[in-house]
Design an enzyme around this catalytic site. Structure first.
Site, PDB file in Angstrom:
ATOM      1  N   ASP A 130       0.983  -1.114   0.041  1.00  0.00           N
ATOM      2  CA  ASP A 130       0.104   0.076   0.121  1.00  0.00           C
ATOM      3  C   ASP A 130       0.827   1.164   0.087  1.00  0.00           C
ATOM      4  O   ASP A 130       1.621   1.436   1.046  1.00  0.00           O
ATOM      5  CB  ASP A 130      -0.929  -0.247   1.254  1.00  0.00           C
ATOM      6  CG  ASP A 130      -1.800  -1.178   1.337  1.00  0.00           C
ATOM      7  OD1 ASP A 130      -2.109  -1.633   0.386  1.00  0.00           O
ATOM      8  OD2 ASP A 130      -2.144  -1.823   2.422  1.00  0.00           O
ATOM      9  N   VAL A 131       0.811   2.068  -0.881  1.00  0.00           N
ATOM     10  CA  VAL A 131       1.638   3.130  -0.983  1.00  0.00           C
ATOM     11  C   VAL A 131       1.004   4.510  -1.419  1.00  0.00           C
ATOM     12  O   VAL A 131      -0.115   4.476  -1.850  1.00  0.00           O
ATOM     13  CB  VAL A 131       2.598   2.891  -2.337  1.00  0.00           C
ATOM     14  CG1 VAL A 131       3.459   1.524  -2.424  1.00  0.00           C
ATOM     15  CG2 VAL A 131       1.932   3.057  -3.782  1.00  0.00           C
TER      16      VAL A 131
END
Length: 261
Positions: A130-131
C-alpha cells in the site's frame, strides 16, 4: 498465452462487504458471499478478498468465512488478512484458496515470504504494498504504509518490492492509497516503475473508474492485473451499489485494443 487480468477486489469489514475512500470511511455494500455468486455468473478472471480488520486487530484469519468463500468461488481466489505464519497460509490453501496475500507481515519480515513459499509454493504467495505520495514541502517519491495506512514505513517502495520478490513473492500488488475509491484513474507512474523492475506478475489497484482506465494501465504496463473495487460495486455518478463486471467481449476488446497500441 499470458494476458491481462481484470480483477475485482472485495474488502471485508466486520463480516460485511465494504468500500473505502483513501482507506477510510468504509461503506457497507452488501454480503460478500452474494457478491462472489454474481462474479461467478459474470465469469471474472479472478477475485481478491481482503479482510481489512484482521491485521489491525492482530486477529487470526476468519477460516469459517474463507471456507464459505472458497466453496462458492468458481474462479481463482486470493485471500488476505491476518496471515503471519506458514501454518495459517497452508490452512487457507487447504480450504481451496489459490493464493494468499500478505502486507504488514511481509513489510516487517520479508523472510516470512520465503518460509510460506517453501510451504505452499511461490505461485500462491502475493505481497501487497500500500503506497502513497509523500507529503511536505520538500517531499518526493512514495512511502509504504500498513494497517490501513495508519503505520508508515521507511523503506522505498521500489526497493521493497524487489526485496519481496527476491524473498519469495510470486506476485506483487501495488495499491494506491491516494486513489483508493476516487475512481479518477490509476497512478500510472508508480505502476510503470514497478513493472520495469519486477520479474513476477504485477497487479495494480486503486483509482480505476472506467474500463478505459484499465485499458490505459494495460497500454502503459502490458501484461498486468488490472484490479478495482469501486468500479465493480458502484454504478453511476451517485455510486448506487450494483455488482458489475465487463462481458467477455468487452474484456477481450479492451485487452486487444490496449496491447495493440
Amino acid at each position: 498465452m499470458l494476458r491481462p487480468r481484470i480483477i475485482p477486489c472485495l474488502l471485508i469489514h466486520k463480516g460485511g462487504l465494504v468500500k473505502t475512500q483513501g482507506f477510510k470511511s468504509p461503506k457497507y455494500v452488501g454480503d460478500p458471499i452474494n457478491a462472489v455468486k454474481i462474479f461467478n455468473e459474470k465469469e471474472a478472471d479472478e477475485l481478491v478478498v481482503l479482510d481489512i480488520d484482521a491485521s489491525v486487530n492482530k486477529a487470526e484469519p476468519d477460516y469459517a468465512l474463507i471456507a464459505k468463500l472458497a466453496a462458492e468461488c468458481r474462479m481463482p481466489l486470493c485471500y488476505g488478512g491476518g496471515i503471519t505464519t506458514a501454518e495459517q497460509a497452508s490452512r487457507i490453501i487447504d480450504l481451496g484458496v489459490e493464493k494468499i496475500s500478505i502486507s504488514a507481515a511481509a513489510v516487517t519480515n520479508p523472510g516470512l515470504l520465503t518460509t510460506i513459499a517453501n510451504a505452499i509454493g511461490r505461485q500462491s504467495v502475493v505481497a501487497v504494498l500500500d503506497v502513497r505520495k509523500k507529503t511536505g514541502l520538500f517531499a518526493k517519491g512514495y512511502e509504504v504504509c500498513t494497517h490501513n495506512a495508519k503505520v508508515v514505513h521507511k523503506q522505498d517502495p521500489l526497493s521493497l518490492a524487489k526485496a519481496l520478490e527476491d524473498a519469495g513473492a510470486g506476485e506483487i500488488v501495488v495499491n494506491s492509497i491516494d486513489r483508493d475509491g476516487e475512481m479518477k484513474g490509476y497512478d500510472l507512474d508508480v505502476a510503470l516503475k514497478m513493472r520495469n523492475i519486477l520479474r513476477v506478475p504485477l497487479t495494480v489497484l486503486g483509482g480505476a473508474g472506467s474500463l478505459d482506465d484499465m485499458g490505459g494501465l494495460i497500454k502503459q504496463c502490458g501484461i498486468v492485473g488490472a484490479a478495482a473495487g469501486s468500479l465493480f460495486v458502484f454504478k453511476g455518478p451517485y455510486r448506487a451499489v450494483l455488482i458489475n463486471y465487463p462481458t467477455a467481449q468487452q474484456k477481450d476488446a479492451l485487452c486487444t485494443a490496449a496491447l495493440s497500441r
